[in-house]
Design an enzyme around this catalytic site. Structure first.
Site, PDB file in Angstrom:
ATOM      1  N   ASP A  62      45.919  42.721  39.185  1.00 21.35           N
ATOM      2  CA  ASP A  62      45.166  43.583  38.684  1.00 21.35           C
ATOM      3  C   ASP A  62      44.757  44.388  39.706  1.00 21.35           C
ATOM      4  O   ASP A  62      44.636  45.897  39.025  1.00 21.35           O
ATOM      5  CB  ASP A  62      43.563  42.649  38.262  1.00 21.35           C
ATOM      6  CG  ASP A  62      43.951  41.658  37.166  1.00 21.35           C
ATOM      7  OD1 ASP A  62      44.751  41.941  36.395  1.00 21.35           O
ATOM      8  OD2 ASP A  62      42.938  41.070  36.814  1.00 21.35           O
ATOM      9  N   HIS A  71      50.133  45.702  35.825  1.00 23.77           N
ATOM     10  CA  HIS A  71      49.792  44.500  36.152  1.00 23.77           C
ATOM     11  C   HIS A  71      50.863  43.471  36.428  1.00 23.77           C
ATOM     12  O   HIS A  71      51.094  42.978  37.505  1.00 23.77           O
ATOM     13  CB  HIS A  71      48.775  43.499  35.254  1.00 23.77           C
ATOM     14  CG  HIS A  71      48.668  42.122  35.581  1.00 23.77           C
ATOM     15  ND1 HIS A  71      47.546  41.827  36.308  1.00 23.77           N
ATOM     16  CD2 HIS A  71      49.381  41.009  35.158  1.00 23.77           C
ATOM     17  CE1 HIS A  71      47.558  40.453  36.352  1.00 23.77           C
ATOM     18  NE2 HIS A  71      48.728  40.013  35.804  1.00 23.77           N
ATOM     19  N   GLU A  72      51.860  43.364  35.471  1.00 22.91           N
ATOM     20  CA  GLU A  72      53.024  42.656  35.730  1.00 22.91           C
ATOM     21  C   GLU A  72      53.822  43.206  36.844  1.00 22.91           C
ATOM     22  O   GLU A  72      54.467  42.385  37.671  1.00 22.91           O
ATOM     23  CB  GLU A  72      54.029  42.691  34.453  1.00 22.91           C
ATOM     24  CG  GLU A  72      53.212  41.911  33.150  1.00 22.91           C
ATOM     25  CD  GLU A  72      52.722  40.640  33.448  1.00 22.91           C
ATOM     26  OE1 GLU A  72      53.747  39.904  34.026  1.00 22.91           O
ATOM     27  OE2 GLU A  72      51.906  40.062  32.911  1.00 22.91           O
TER      28      GLU A  72
HETATM   29 ZN   LIG Z   1      49.592  38.040  35.836  1.00 24.57          ZN
END
Ligand SMILES: [Zn+2]
Length: 414
Positions: free
Chosen positions: A359, A277-278
């Site tokens: 996401d 996600h990061e």
């Molecule tokens: Zn985030």
């Protein structure tokens, strides 16, 4: 009282009323959903944790409201009641040069504001966070942090302020373009320097050690062409038991940081999903986009100040008689939040879009189910409410509420 005073008071009043209304809605919404864990979280979040999240959220928004009221009162004392003019008179009586007077004046305002904020800051840490079991900060660490922040703030802030005031005085009517350039270069420099030089003054960062996890993560990073200083684990647990992961830095200094509290909470699969996600934020150029949006807003703001600085009604309308560059600057900084508050839903919206994109990216790289269970633990451990008021959330939430975020993941990838 001139027209601008009226406009300022209306805008400030409206922003307080809107925030009050949103907070009331938020509290009511949370209370009416307190008795039951939302269906999607049955068996994943115990009722006890749901209650805790409801109570914690209410305590936070209530103290936030008190801070807003006190802050607005101080703003009126600084401006309309003549606080700024009084302080300016004192600095002028010292007979320093215009730039030194301005620097001393602005620094002393920040110092007074920091002192006034201290009781609230102590209350947040040692009352609210403490009573919900999140605070790990000792009074000693609190004071050390305060001293470090003050010294660093002075070391970085003083030369910057001197430079900005010098530019304002010496570069003609387009000073605001040069100030904008200075601000932008400074911000980029700080983004680059912060993770490597400043953050380590407050926290310990160690490279991720676990061999299996490290290999999996490095595969993920090289697969996505992410060149960085790697993954760091930060001792967040020295201050708080809240867990988080974030993406920081610029150029060769960029890195992904996991709180030690989070690493302990999650499985390897989940850590990989959170990391993905990061990485999504990086892949989707979110940092660049954020800088562009912020840069444009600042440019417009400074152009506006370039005009206001020559208008006596701008000063007089805010309780100041003596016109000066530094006074215009501080008035602008103090007063603009009362006007820009109504842009907040837009910025929150952009931020939430970026979270969805992060996401989506993560779900393409790792198992969606792992990201979902990681998010559930993250929301549970941080006691984030699962049932925010939708309107409050639209205004304030930089991250989508858990149910929406998880529904989004399920709808797309399940
Ligand atoms: Zn985030």
């Amino acid at each position: 009282m001139n027209l601008f005073t009226t406009l300022f008071l209306i805008s400030l009043g409206a922003s307080i009323i809107v925030q009050w209304f949103l907070v009331q809605r938020h509290i009511n919404h949370i209370r009416s959903n307190r008795q039951q864990v939302p269906e999607a979280f049955n068996g994943k979040i115990p009722l006890e944790a749901h209650h805790k999240a409801a109570d914690y959220t209410q305590a936070k928004v209530k103290s936030g409201m008190v801070e807003l009221i006190i802050g607005s009162l101080f703003l009126l004392i600084w401006t309309l009641a003549g606080g700024l003019q009084l302080l300016d008179n004192w600095w002028r009586s010292l007979g320093l040069s215009e730039i030194l007077t301005g620097t001393g004046f602005i620094l002393s305002i920040f110092a007074i504001m920091a002192i006034l904020d201290l009781p609230m800051s102590i209350y947040r840490t040692f009352k609210i966070e403490q009573s919900f079991g999140f605070n790990k900060m000792t009074p000693k660490l609190f004071i050390t942090d305060l001293l470090k922040n003050t010294v660093i703030g002075l070391l970085i802030g003083t030369p910057l302020l001197l430079l900005v005031l010098w530019i304002m005085e010496n570069s003609g009517s387009y000073w605001w373009i040069y100030v904008w350039g200075t601000w932008l270069s400074f911000s980029l420099f700080m983004m680059w320097a912060y993770p490597a030089f400043i953050a380590p003054l407050f926290n310990k960062f160690r490279p991720l050690e676990n061999a299996e996890l490290k290999t999996r993560i490095e595969n993920l990073l090289t697969r996505n062409g992410f060149k960085s200083q790697g993954i760091f684990v930060m001792d967040g647990s020295t201050r708080s038991s809240h867990g988080n992961a974030y993406f920081t830095g610029l150029g060769a200094n960029k890195r992904i940081v996991f709180f030690d509290t989070l690493i302990e909470e999650l499985s390897y699969d989940e850590i990989e999903a959170v990391l993905a996600h990061e990485l999504g934020h990086f892949k989707c150029n979110h940092i660049r986009k954020r800088i562009s949006v912020l840069g444009s807003v600042f440019l417009i703001g400074l152009a506006l100040l370039g005009w206001l600085i020559n208008e006596p009604w701008f000063y007089n309308g805010l309780g100041v008689e003596q016109v000066s560059n530094y006074m215009a600057l501080i008035l602008f900084v103090m007063v603009s939040p009362a006007f820009t508050f109504f842009l907040q839903p837009l910025f929150s919206f952009i931020s939430r879009q970026h979270e969805f994109e992060g996401d989506d990216f993560a779900a393409g790289q790792a198992q969606t189910e792992n990201l979902i269970t990681a998010l559930v633990s993250l929301y549970r451990e941080n006691a984030n409410t699962l049932t925010p008021d939708p309107l409050y959330s639209a205004f304030h939430d930089s991250h989508p509420p858990a149910p929406i975020r998880i529904a989004h993941l399920k709808s797309k990838f399940a």
